[in-house]
Each structure stands twice: as structure tokens, then as C-alpha cells.
Scaffold this active site. Sequence first.
Site, PDB file in Angstrom:
ATOM      1  N   ASN A   1      -5.761  -0.195  10.784  1.00 44.06           N
ATOM      2  CA  ASN A   1      -5.409  -1.013   9.619  1.00 44.06           C
ATOM      3  C   ASN A   1      -3.892  -1.191   9.476  1.00 44.06           C
ATOM      4  O   ASN A   1      -3.408  -2.320   9.310  1.00 44.06           O
ATOM      5  CB  ASN A   1      -5.996  -0.347   8.361  1.00 44.06           C
ATOM      6  CG  ASN A   1      -5.555  -1.049   7.104  1.00 44.06           C
ATOM      7  OD1 ASN A   1      -4.627  -0.621   6.436  1.00 44.06           O
ATOM      8  ND2 ASN A   1      -6.186  -2.161   6.774  1.00 44.06           N
TER       9      ASN A   1
ATOM     10  N   SER B   1      -3.086  -0.064  -4.097  1.00 40.31           N
ATOM     11  CA  SER B   1      -4.259   0.617  -4.661  1.00 40.31           C
ATOM     12  C   SER B   1      -4.077   0.790  -6.163  1.00 40.31           C
ATOM     13  O   SER B   1      -5.021   0.624  -6.941  1.00 40.31           O
ATOM     14  CB  SER B   1      -4.440   1.995  -4.018  1.00 40.31           C
ATOM     15  OG  SER B   1      -5.104   1.879  -2.788  1.00 40.31           O
TER      16      SER B   1
ATOM     17  N   THR C   1      -0.414  -1.932   3.492  1.00 45.98           N
ATOM     18  CA  THR C   1       0.434  -0.896   4.104  1.00 45.98           C
ATOM     19  C   THR C   1       1.290  -1.503   5.220  1.00 45.98           C
ATOM     20  O   THR C   1       2.504  -1.262   5.285  1.00 45.98           O
ATOM     21  CB  THR C   1      -0.422   0.273   4.626  1.00 45.98           C
ATOM     22  OG1 THR C   1      -1.281   0.707   3.576  1.00 45.98           O
ATOM     23  CG2 THR C   1       0.439   1.431   5.071  1.00 45.98           C
TER      24      THR C   1
ATOM     25  N   LYS D   1       5.414  10.190  -2.364  1.00 43.66           N
ATOM     26  CA  LYS D   1       5.193   8.772  -2.063  1.00 43.66           C
ATOM     27  C   LYS D   1       4.749   8.029  -3.325  1.00 43.66           C
ATOM     28  O   LYS D   1       5.286   6.982  -3.668  1.00 43.66           O
ATOM     29  CB  LYS D   1       4.095   8.662  -0.990  1.00 43.66           C
ATOM     30  CG  LYS D   1       3.738   7.245  -0.625  1.00 43.66           C
ATOM     31  CD  LYS D   1       2.496   7.163   0.247  1.00 43.66           C
ATOM     32  CE  LYS D   1       2.586   8.082   1.436  1.00 43.66           C
ATOM     33  NZ  LYS D   1       1.578   7.757   2.461  1.00 43.66           N
TER      34      LYS D   1
ATOM     35  N   GLY E   1      -8.985   4.694   1.233  1.00 41.38           N
ATOM     36  CA  GLY E   1      -9.198   4.821   2.678  1.00 41.38           C
ATOM     37  C   GLY E   1      -8.066   5.579   3.367  1.00 41.38           C
ATOM     38  O   GLY E   1      -7.044   5.880   2.784  1.00 41.38           O
ATOM     39  N   ASP E   2      -8.291   5.912   4.614  1.00 41.62           N
ATOM     40  CA  ASP E   2      -7.265   6.487   5.497  1.00 41.62           C
ATOM     41  C   ASP E   2      -7.873   6.383   6.902  1.00 41.62           C
ATOM     42  O   ASP E   2      -8.849   5.631   7.102  1.00 41.62           O
ATOM     43  CB  ASP E   2      -6.943   7.948   5.119  1.00 41.62           C
ATOM     44  CG  ASP E   2      -5.718   8.488   5.876  1.00 41.62           C
ATOM     45  OD1 ASP E   2      -4.613   8.004   5.607  1.00 41.62           O
ATOM     46  OD2 ASP E   2      -5.856   9.352   6.759  1.00 41.62           O
TER      47      ASP E   2
ATOM     48  N   LYS F   1      -5.468  14.177  -1.733  1.00 37.22           N
ATOM     49  CA  LYS F   1      -5.943  13.697  -0.424  1.00 37.22           C
ATOM     50  C   LYS F   1      -7.272  14.376  -0.144  1.00 37.22           C
ATOM     51  O   LYS F   1      -7.551  15.464  -0.651  1.00 37.22           O
ATOM     52  CB  LYS F   1      -4.920  14.059   0.665  1.00 37.22           C
ATOM     53  CG  LYS F   1      -5.083  13.281   1.958  1.00 37.22           C
ATOM     54  CD  LYS F   1      -4.482  11.892   1.898  1.00 37.22           C
ATOM     55  CE  LYS F   1      -4.806  11.073   3.124  1.00 37.22           C
ATOM     56  NZ  LYS F   1      -4.060   9.805   3.159  1.00 37.22           N
TER      57      LYS F   1
ATOM     58  N   GLN G   1       1.860  12.894  -0.463  1.00 37.37           N
ATOM     59  CA  GLN G   1       1.401  11.837  -1.369  1.00 37.37           C
ATOM     60  C   GLN G   1       2.057  11.959  -2.753  1.00 37.37           C
ATOM     61  O   GLN G   1       2.295  10.946  -3.416  1.00 37.37           O
ATOM     62  CB  GLN G   1      -0.123  11.930  -1.499  1.00 37.37           C
ATOM     63  CG  GLN G   1      -0.803  10.677  -2.008  1.00 37.37           C
ATOM     64  CD  GLN G   1      -1.040   9.636  -0.931  1.00 37.37           C
ATOM     65  OE1 GLN G   1      -1.443   9.965   0.180  1.00 37.37           O
ATOM     66  NE2 GLN G   1      -0.778   8.388  -1.245  1.00 37.37           N
TER      67      GLN G   1
ATOM     68  N   LYS H   1      -4.209  10.564  -6.621  1.00 36.55           N
ATOM     69  CA  LYS H   1      -4.480   9.351  -5.844  1.00 36.55           C
ATOM     70  C   LYS H   1      -4.108   9.620  -4.409  1.00 36.55           C
ATOM     71  O   LYS H   1      -3.017  10.113  -4.118  1.00 36.55           O
ATOM     72  CB  LYS H   1      -3.627   8.196  -6.417  1.00 36.55           C
ATOM     73  CG  LYS H   1      -3.825   6.880  -5.725  1.00 36.55           C
ATOM     74  CD  LYS H   1      -4.805   6.000  -6.474  1.00 36.55           C
ATOM     75  CE  LYS H   1      -5.369   4.883  -5.631  1.00 36.55           C
ATOM     76  NZ  LYS H   1      -6.495   5.239  -4.770  1.00 36.55           N
TER      77      LYS H   1
HETATM   78  P1  NDP Z   1      -7.107   3.596  11.333  1.00 35.52           P
HETATM   79  O1  NDP Z   1      -8.216   4.556  11.479  1.00 35.52           O
HETATM   80  O2  NDP Z   1      -7.400   2.210  10.888  1.00 35.52           O
HETATM   81  O3  NDP Z   1      -6.260   3.493  12.680  1.00 35.52           O
HETATM   82  C1  NDP Z   1      -5.654   4.622  13.242  1.00 35.52           C
HETATM   83  C2  NDP Z   1      -5.075   4.235  14.585  1.00 35.52           C
HETATM   84  O4  NDP Z   1      -4.389   5.347  15.123  1.00 35.52           O
HETATM   85  C3  NDP Z   1      -6.121   3.836  15.595  1.00 35.52           C
HETATM   86  O5  NDP Z   1      -5.540   2.915  16.489  1.00 35.52           O
HETATM   87  C4  NDP Z   1      -6.420   5.165  16.278  1.00 35.52           C
HETATM   88  O6  NDP Z   1      -6.944   5.011  17.580  1.00 35.52           O
HETATM   89  C5  NDP Z   1      -5.049   5.789  16.320  1.00 35.52           C
HETATM   90  N1  NDP Z   1      -5.161   7.263  16.289  1.00 35.52           N
HETATM   91  C6  NDP Z   1      -5.795   8.020  15.353  1.00 35.52           C
HETATM   92  N2  NDP Z   1      -5.705   9.313  15.647  1.00 35.52           N
HETATM   93  C7  NDP Z   1      -5.013   9.388  16.796  1.00 35.52           C
HETATM   94  C8  NDP Z   1      -4.574  10.444  17.603  1.00 35.52           C
HETATM   95  N3  NDP Z   1      -4.861  11.728  17.286  1.00 35.52           N
HETATM   96  N4  NDP Z   1      -3.850  10.131  18.711  1.00 35.52           N
HETATM   97  C9  NDP Z   1      -3.553   8.842  19.005  1.00 35.52           C
HETATM   98  N5  NDP Z   1      -3.936   7.793  18.286  1.00 35.52           N
HETATM   99  C10 NDP Z   1      -4.649   8.065  17.195  1.00 35.52           C
HETATM  100  O7  NDP Z   1      -6.062   4.292  10.316  1.00 35.52           O
HETATM  101  P2  NDP Z   1      -4.903   3.632   9.475  1.00 35.52           P
HETATM  102  O8  NDP Z   1      -4.302   2.513  10.234  1.00 35.52           O
HETATM  103  O9  NDP Z   1      -5.410   3.408   8.106  1.00 35.52           O
HETATM  104  O10 NDP Z   1      -3.868   4.849   9.356  1.00 35.52           O
HETATM  105  C11 NDP Z   1      -2.857   5.077  10.322  1.00 35.52           C
HETATM  106  C12 NDP Z   1      -1.810   6.017   9.742  1.00 35.52           C
HETATM  107  O11 NDP Z   1      -1.251   5.426   8.558  1.00 35.52           O
HETATM  108  C13 NDP Z   1      -2.309   7.386   9.299  1.00 35.52           C
HETATM  109  O12 NDP Z   1      -1.280   8.321   9.466  1.00 35.52           O
HETATM  110  C14 NDP Z   1      -2.568   7.190   7.808  1.00 35.52           C
HETATM  111  O13 NDP Z   1      -2.546   8.408   7.102  1.00 35.52           O
HETATM  112  C15 NDP Z   1      -1.376   6.307   7.461  1.00 35.52           C
HETATM  113  N6  NDP Z   1      -1.514   5.528   6.244  1.00 35.52           N
HETATM  114  C16 NDP Z   1      -2.522   4.627   6.085  1.00 35.52           C
HETATM  115  C17 NDP Z   1      -2.606   3.876   4.933  1.00 35.52           C
HETATM  116  C18 NDP Z   1      -3.620   2.822   4.766  1.00 35.52           C
HETATM  117  O14 NDP Z   1      -3.534   2.074   3.772  1.00 35.52           O
HETATM  118  N7  NDP Z   1      -4.577   2.639   5.667  1.00 35.52           N
HETATM  119  C19 NDP Z   1      -1.636   4.069   3.835  1.00 35.52           C
HETATM  120  C20 NDP Z   1      -0.554   4.959   4.149  1.00 35.52           C
HETATM  121  C21 NDP Z   1      -0.530   5.679   5.303  1.00 35.52           C
HETATM  122  P3  NDP Z   1      -8.551   4.922  17.802  1.00 35.52           P
HETATM  123  O15 NDP Z   1      -8.910   3.511  17.463  1.00 35.52           O
HETATM  124  O16 NDP Z   1      -8.748   5.272  19.221  1.00 35.52           O
HETATM  125  O17 NDP Z   1      -9.141   5.935  16.857  1.00 35.52           O
END
Ligand code: NDP
Length: 444
Positions: free
Chosen positions: A240, A376, A209, A114, A165-166, A126, A111, A90
Site C-alpha cells: 500500500n 484515518s 501514506t 507520530k 490497517g498495516d 498498535k 505511534q 490509534k
Molecule cells: P503491505 O502489506 O501493503 O506491503 C508491505 C510490503 O513490504 C510488501 O511489498 C511486502 O512484500 C514487503 N515486506 C513485508 N515484510 C517484509 C520483509 N520482512 N522483508 C522484505 N519485504 C517485506 O504493507 P504497507 O505498505 O501498508 O506497510 C509498509 C510499511 O509502512 C510498514 O512498515 C508499515 O508499518 C508502514 N506504514 C503503513 C501505513 C499504511 O497506511 N499502510 C501507515 C504508516 C506506516 P510481500 O508482498 O512479499 O509481502
Amino acid sequence: MNYVDEVLAKVQVKNASEPEFLQAVEEVLESIRPVVDANEDLYRREAILERITEPDRQIKFRVAWVDDSGQVQVNTGYRVQFNNAIGPYKGGLRLHPSVYIGIIKFLGFEQIFKNSLTGLPIGGGKGGSDFDPKGKSDREIMAFCQSFMTELSKYIGADIDVPAGDIGTGAREIGYMFGQYKRIKNSYEGVLTGKGLTFGGSLARTEATGYGLLYITEELIKSHGQDMKGKICVVSGSGNVAIYAIQKAQQLGAKVVTCSDSTGWIYDPDGIDVALLQEVKEVKRARLTEYAAARPGAEYHEGRGVWAIKCDIALPCATQNELMIEDAKTLVANGVTAVCEGANMPTTLEATRYLQDNGVLFIPGKASNAGGVATSALEMSQNSERLSWTFEEVDTMLNRIMVDIYHNIDDAAKRYGKDGDYVAGANIAGFEKVAEAMIAQGVC
Ligand code: NDP
């Protein structure tokens, strides 16, 4: 040589071109040293550390799709099925140009622990692609997702591997992928999570999250005799995780004054307007300059800078290695109390050590962002039962899971004389369960 050092050396040689994976392995193995030392003969004979750092399998495939001009584009797809000792693989699917096998392996490795911490029966995996969803039309996104799933569908299933998603993979992408899976397999099953509510998605998964991050942060703060009310928080990211972290922090009475994206960041001293942020990011998929344009009191700055704002609590919610040593020094100098990771590995090892050495309460992402994967797993349960639970039911379970994770990692740290070291606590608690299951299942 000590068993941990021996395995670390082997992993470094074998994965020399994957710095993110090496960073994750080093962090985990360093902090489970006391457990390994206490069971060295058994773990060595069973090659537990060699097995847990080697994925069950790595799948890499071509993703060809046609863009709006009629041109064929080619991306690379990945799925790393890391460890299924305690349940089906997962873990999410990341769509971002920075994706390569080292990123997917680091995320898949994290993961495992976690998912173990959630207390639910899910293994670690992943996947993703170097495809960049930014600036693509809906039709192009669909074409990519269908091609990606055509290949991925050969390797996943409701009892085998359940992606989610991610970064770059939200409800739209999951919908297109689910549609393609159903079409190829002629089977309506819970093969993906994060689905839309009309086709098997769980209420509260979108929020999980970010909300989960705040539930564990609240428990941490309460356990140290404090209250979330009136706390100033800085958040990075505006995706997200960030959006729902900001929303829950505000519901708990804190004030969140920053957010960011990959080009710039916002300082809003009156507190981030979540509805406006959602409009800019979730509806218009626009830059943060639009947030500042609609909010006279807010400042927009190019580049990175949220960690320079004075705060009580810092919540990195964007991406890996976004909080570095200089940022940690600034946070400490400004009197930060707690740093809880919403993103995966957003704090570098050096910065983590500095924060901990300076008395900052620090919860690593594998514990503090586990609410997403936990919900999830609740979505998987609802799909198996062919039932949908209410928002309140799911949210209540999420809250309980996060509170339990906090006490579980706190206890594990204390058991090994590392009181308050939640990095060690999370790695130890996550590892113990997986190692026991691996040994019980024999050599495989
Ligand atoms: P999103 O794609 O929804 O948002 C990511 C955010 O981070 C955006 O604001 C994006 O900016 C910014 N970002 C992405 N890459 C970079 C970078 N290289 N430098 C600076 N800013 C960056 O992703 P999520 O919110 O889902 O995920 C965020 C983090 O949380 C990740 O590490 C993910 O693995 C982790 N995560 C997410 C989960 C989930 O349920 N969604 C669960 C557990 C962990 P921009 O809009 O400009 O792309």
C-alpha cells in the site's frame, strides 16, 4: 546518572528480549535529551520517561479458526494500548509471521509521537497477529478476522481505541473485522479506519501514506532550493505505501526506478509502470516476477538490492530495518540527497547516523508516514459527522498536514540547536505535546 541514561538502563533490563522496542526507545530518548535536560526536575518527579515507555496495557489473546481442510489453527493476537494522553488509542493491525509482543510494542511506542505530530487528537496503540495471510483463501481470511475481532472487540470502541490497517491488513481484512464488530456489539460506529467507501471509509485513505510521504519529501526538497521534477527515486516494497508513493512521485515529475517485495526486486530504468504494479500486487496478489514478465525493459533480481541503484531520493516503504549500514554507504557513495521513510523504522540506527553524518536529508517515518494515520483521523471525523468529504478535500487537508509536520519538526530541531536533524525534531515535537498533556492529567 543522567535521567535519560537511568531510564534507558531500566527499559533495557525490563524488555531485554524485545530488540525492536529497545531500538525505538533508544532512538527517541537519545534525541529528546535536550528537552529532558531542560526540564529534568519536573520530568523526573513526574516519572514521565518511565510512564511513556510503559504501555497503558498489553492485551494478548488466542485466535482459533478453521482452515479449508477442516483443521483448527491457532494464532496469537495482540493489542498494545500505549498512551492516550492526547486522544483515543490509534494504530494499525499487523498480520505477519514475524509479529510478537516486541514488534507491536515498538510500533505502538512510535505511534504515540507520530500521532502527536499530526496535530490531531489521537493517542498511540498498535496490534496484530502472527497469522500469515499469504496463500490463504478468502474464506480462511474471513474466519481468522472474525475470530480475531471476537476477542479484540472487548477492548476497542470509537472513543476508546480505533485500529486500522498495516502490513497484511488491507481493505478486505478491515471489512471482515468491521462486519464482526458490528455483529457482536450491535453498533454501527467508526471503530476501525481504512473501511470500504460504501461503509464509512474515507476517500484518499488508501493513497494517504504514500501521497503524504511525497508531500513532505517535496516540502523538504523545496525548502533546500530543489525541485522534485527529474529526480531519480528508489522505492522498496510494493504494498500500500510503496504503490501510492510511486504514483505521487511520478505525478510530481520524479522517476521511480525500483520496487521490491519479500522475495526480490525490480529495476525498471524507464520508470515503474504503476498500473501494472497495481494489477500484479493489488488484483492478482502475485510475485514481482509477473511484473518483469509483462515489462520487457525491466529486470527482476532475487533477494534485496534496491539501495544499490544510483538515485537522488530513497524511499524505504517495506518494513523495519531494511536499510542497513552497508546500504547507507552505497547510497552516500552514489550521491543520494534525501532519504524519507515510508515504512516504520526501516533504517537501522547505525545507517541513520551515517546518512545524517554525511549530509543526507533524512526524515524519520514517524513524521514522513504520518499521512496514513492523519487521514484515518479524518475518517473518524467524517464518521462522527455522518458525512463524507470529497477526495480533493481530504487530499488538500493531507497535503497541509504534511507540510505543517515538516515545518513543525524543522522548527523543533532549530529550537534545540539541532538544525536539519529531523529525527531529533520529530521526536522533540511529538514528545513535548504528549508530556505536557500527561502532566496536566495528573498521575495515571
Ligand atoms: P503491505 O502489506 O501493503 O506491503 C508491505 C510490503 O513490504 C510488501 O511489498 C511486502 O512484500 C514487503 N515486506 C513485508 N515484510 C517484509 C520483509 N520482512 N522483508 C522484505 N519485504 C517485506 O504493507 P504497507 O505498505 O501498508 O506497510 C509498509 C510499511 O509502512 C510498514 O512498515 C508499515 O508499518 C508502514 N506504514 C503503513 C501505513 C499504511 O497506511 N499502510 C501507515 C504508516 C506506516 P510481500 O508482498 O512479499 O509481502
